[in-house]
Design a protein around this motif. Sequence first.
Motif, short mmCIF file in Angstrom:
data_model
loop_
_atom_site.label_atom_id
_atom_site.label_comp_id
_atom_site.label_asym_id
_atom_site.label_seq_id
_atom_site.Cartn_x
_atom_site.Cartn_y
_atom_site.Cartn_z
N PRO A 1 0.69 -1.13 0.15
CA PRO A 1 -0.08 0.07 -0.29
C PRO A 1 0.85 1.26 -0.03
CG PRO A 1 -0.11 -1.12 2.05
CD PRO A 1 0.83 -2.07 1.16
N ARG A 2 0.42 2.31 -0.71
CA ARG A 2 1.15 3.75 -0.77
C ARG A 2 0.86 4.71 -0.02
NH1 ARG A 2 0.59 5.50 -5.58
NH2 ARG A 2 2.79 6.60 -5.88
N ILE A 3 1.35 5.05 1.08
CA ILE A 3 0.79 6.14 1.97
C ILE A 3 1.54 7.45 1.73
CG2 ILE A 3 0.28 6.33 4.43
CD1 ILE A 3 -0.39 3.71 3.27
N ALA A 4 0.62 8.45 1.46
CA ALA A 4 1.13 9.80 1.27
C ALA A 4 1.11 10.52 2.64
CB ALA A 4 0.42 10.73 0.36
N LEU A 5 2.57 10.95 3.03
CA LEU A 5 2.50 11.46 4.50
C LEU A 5 2.85 12.91 4.52
CD1 LEU A 5 2.95 10.75 7.55
CD2 LEU A 5 5.37 10.21 6.98
N SER B 1 -0.51 26.51 2.15
CA SER B 1 0.52 25.50 2.27
C SER B 1 -0.07 24.07 2.51
CB SER B 1 1.34 26.06 3.56
OG SER B 1 2.46 25.11 3.75
N ILE B 2 -1.06 23.97 3.32
CA ILE B 2 -1.79 22.62 3.54
C ILE B 2 -2.34 22.10 2.39
CG2 ILE B 2 -3.41 21.33 4.95
CD1 ILE B 2 -2.96 23.64 7.17
N ARG B 3 -3.04 23.04 1.63
CA ARG B 3 -3.84 22.68 0.40
C ARG B 3 -2.71 22.22 -0.76
NH1 ARG B 3 -6.12 27.36 -0.53
NH2 ARG B 3 -7.88 27.04 0.84
N THR B 4 -1.74 22.96 -0.84
CA THR B 4 -0.60 22.68 -1.57
C THR B 4 -0.29 21.02 -1.43
OG1 THR B 4 -0.23 24.72 -1.82
CG2 THR B 4 1.59 23.15 -2.72
N LEU B 5 0.14 20.72 -0.22
CA LEU B 5 0.43 19.47 0.09
C LEU B 5 -0.25 18.28 0.05
CD1 LEU B 5 3.32 19.35 2.96
CD2 LEU B 5 3.51 19.61 0.41
N LEU B 6 -1.79 18.61 0.46
CA LEU B 6 -2.83 17.67 0.10
C LEU B 6 -3.23 17.32 -1.26
CD1 LEU B 6 -5.58 18.64 2.72
CD2 LEU B 6 -4.20 16.65 2.78
N GLN B 7 -2.96 18.41 -2.26
CA GLN B 7 -3.11 18.19 -3.36
C GLN B 7 -2.01 17.37 -3.91
OE1 GLN B 7 -5.99 19.89 -4.40
NE2 GLN B 7 -5.60 18.50 -6.48
N SER B 8 -0.95 17.59 -3.57
CA SER B 8 0.41 16.51 -4.27
C SER B 8 -0.13 15.12 -3.64
CB SER B 8 1.72 16.88 -3.50
OG SER B 8 1.87 18.12 -3.56
N ALA B 9 -0.70 15.13 -2.33
CA ALA B 9 -1.11 13.76 -1.98
C ALA B 9 -2.13 13.12 -2.93
CB ALA B 9 -1.51 13.78 -0.51
N ALA B 10 -2.92 13.84 -2.98
CA ALA B 10 -4.08 13.43 -4.02
C ALA B 10 -3.71 12.91 -5.34
CB ALA B 10 -5.33 14.56 -4.09
N ASP C 1 -3.02 5.20 -1.72
CA ASP C 1 -3.99 4.58 -0.94
C ASP C 1 -4.73 5.09 0.36
OD1 ASP C 1 -4.03 1.98 -2.81
OD2 ASP C 1 -1.96 2.05 -2.02
N LEU C 2 -3.67 5.60 0.98
CA LEU C 2 -4.09 6.43 2.29
C LEU C 2 -3.51 7.73 2.26
CD1 LEU C 2 -5.07 6.64 5.32
CD2 LEU C 2 -3.09 5.23 5.84
N ILE C 3 -3.85 8.93 2.77
CA ILE C 3 -3.31 10.11 3.13
C ILE C 3 -3.03 10.12 4.67
CG2 ILE C 3 -3.19 12.45 2.89
CD1 ILE C 3 -5.01 12.33 0.63
N LEU C 4 -1.82 10.47 5.09
CA LEU C 4 -1.78 10.38 6.44
C LEU C 4 -1.20 11.87 7.03
CD1 LEU C 4 -2.00 8.27 8.75
CD2 LEU C 4 0.62 7.64 8.40
N THR C 5 -1.76 12.49 7.68
CA THR C 5 -1.35 13.87 7.96
C THR C 5 -0.88 13.94 9.63
OG1 THR C 5 -3.46 14.88 8.76
CG2 THR C 5 -2.85 14.79 6.46
N SER C 6 0.06 14.82 9.97
CA SER C 6 0.06 14.93 11.44
C SER C 6 -0.07 16.46 11.83
CB SER C 6 1.61 14.52 11.61
OG SER C 6 2.30 15.32 12.40
N ALA C 7 -0.71 16.61 12.96
CA ALA C 7 -0.82 17.66 13.80
C ALA C 7 -2.07 18.61 12.96
CB ALA C 7 0.14 18.54 13.92
N GLY C 8 -2.38 19.61 13.77
CA GLY C 8 -3.35 20.63 13.09
C GLY C 8 -4.60 20.12 12.93
#
Length: 418
Positions: A187-191, A241-250, A255-262
């Motif tokens: 599984p590929r996890i975007a972090l 900044s958060i949107r930019t990284l979430l966009q890259s994750a998408a 298979d899963l996006i994992l975020t930390s904090a906030g």
Amino acid sequence: MTDPLSVLKAQEQILEEFKPSGSTFSVLPKALGRILSSDIQASIDLPPFTNSGMDGFAVIAADTTGASVENPAILKIIGDIPAGTNPQFILHSGEAARIMTGAMLPEGSDAVVPLEDTDLSSINDFSSISELVKIYHPFGPGSYLRPKGQDLQKDQAALKKGKFLRPQDIGLLASLGMYQVPVYQKPRIALLTTGNELIDPSAKLSPGKIFDSNSYILSSLIEKYGGEVILLGAADDDPVSIRTLLQSAASSHADLILTSAGVSVGALDYVRLVIQEHGEIKFWRVNMRPGKPLAFGNYQNIPLIGLPGNPVSAFVGFMVFVVPALRKMTGLPQSHLQLRTAILTHPVESDGRESYLRAIISRRDDVLEATLTGHQGSGNLFSLVQANALLILPSGVKSLPTGNEVKFIPIDDDLGAD
Ligand code: AMP
Ligand code: MG
């Protein structure tokens, strides 16, 4: 504000969203730690041919009937069979062939006599072989043989789908000549981590900042539990900044996006807000300690787990919620880690939320004993480093006395922590 979800309910909701990944092939040397995606049947017999279990002589058992030291059976040596050769002769009554461990038995022979039970026990040199051999004991048919198919027979079930491949399993696959191994895809996890205070450990620390440990804890955990990391780095505490990284994750089609904090209720906790622009939050608080601010939802239809920022909370959240999801995706039959039981060496307390406490499990005689490590503050990584387990105090339990049984999640493969 809705009530926090119980750990169990949150685990169930998360697990529902995942299924085992598709199948692929791994070459044998890379298959360690992968999960088999098909049942494996033996394609050949193991061993593939009847062979000698000892260095000695291939004989016909009936020729040794009644043999003794005083009255040995005397056989004519007609050939040598080193390991790896295919004997080109047939053994007849009265004959023996010198044979090495693992070498193929010649046709006609049905037993091996170890060297030490003959008069040639000290001869190790093929060239100086005697013409005759004396055998001092009787041997029955099958003595010191490893019959074809003794270990595993052709078409017999060898390894089951869902098997985590250990070194010995890799060995069995090699013995069967299996080089392309069917396994589940990783599984590929975007972090991504978030926080204005974060500095990558490769850069220089400045006042008010801390090094980003979560990117490294979480990417290590992802790899340890069979996933592949897409490391996106740290976003600032601002929606752009958060949107930019979430966009890259998408766009990584993880298979899963994992975020930390906030994901808590702080003034700069934008993660939930940004997720909701192109996704949904199903819940964002769980009744546990540490790790209450834990979000679950999806972003552009990719499941997303938002872990808390405190490093120990992020670790605990990963073990409790991400590990089962990863195990399911990697194709393991049991999604949850096996819990074990130990006895408390001292009283423990909690606030009544389901609590995960850092502890050392040690073995005294046949009993596993649990002792908490250091300060349990959720930012304190050192007490996690000293631990080899997370003790679980169930919801509603505020204290437990010395000697009480307590369940734990092992966090080391080896419980012998120092
Ligand atoms: P937050 O969830 O943003 O309120 O963060 C909670 C705590 O975790 C704060 O003390 C943060 O500085 C800390 N923290 C957040 N992200 C990280 C990280 N990636 N590495 C280390 N500490 C972090
Ligand atoms: Mg923060």
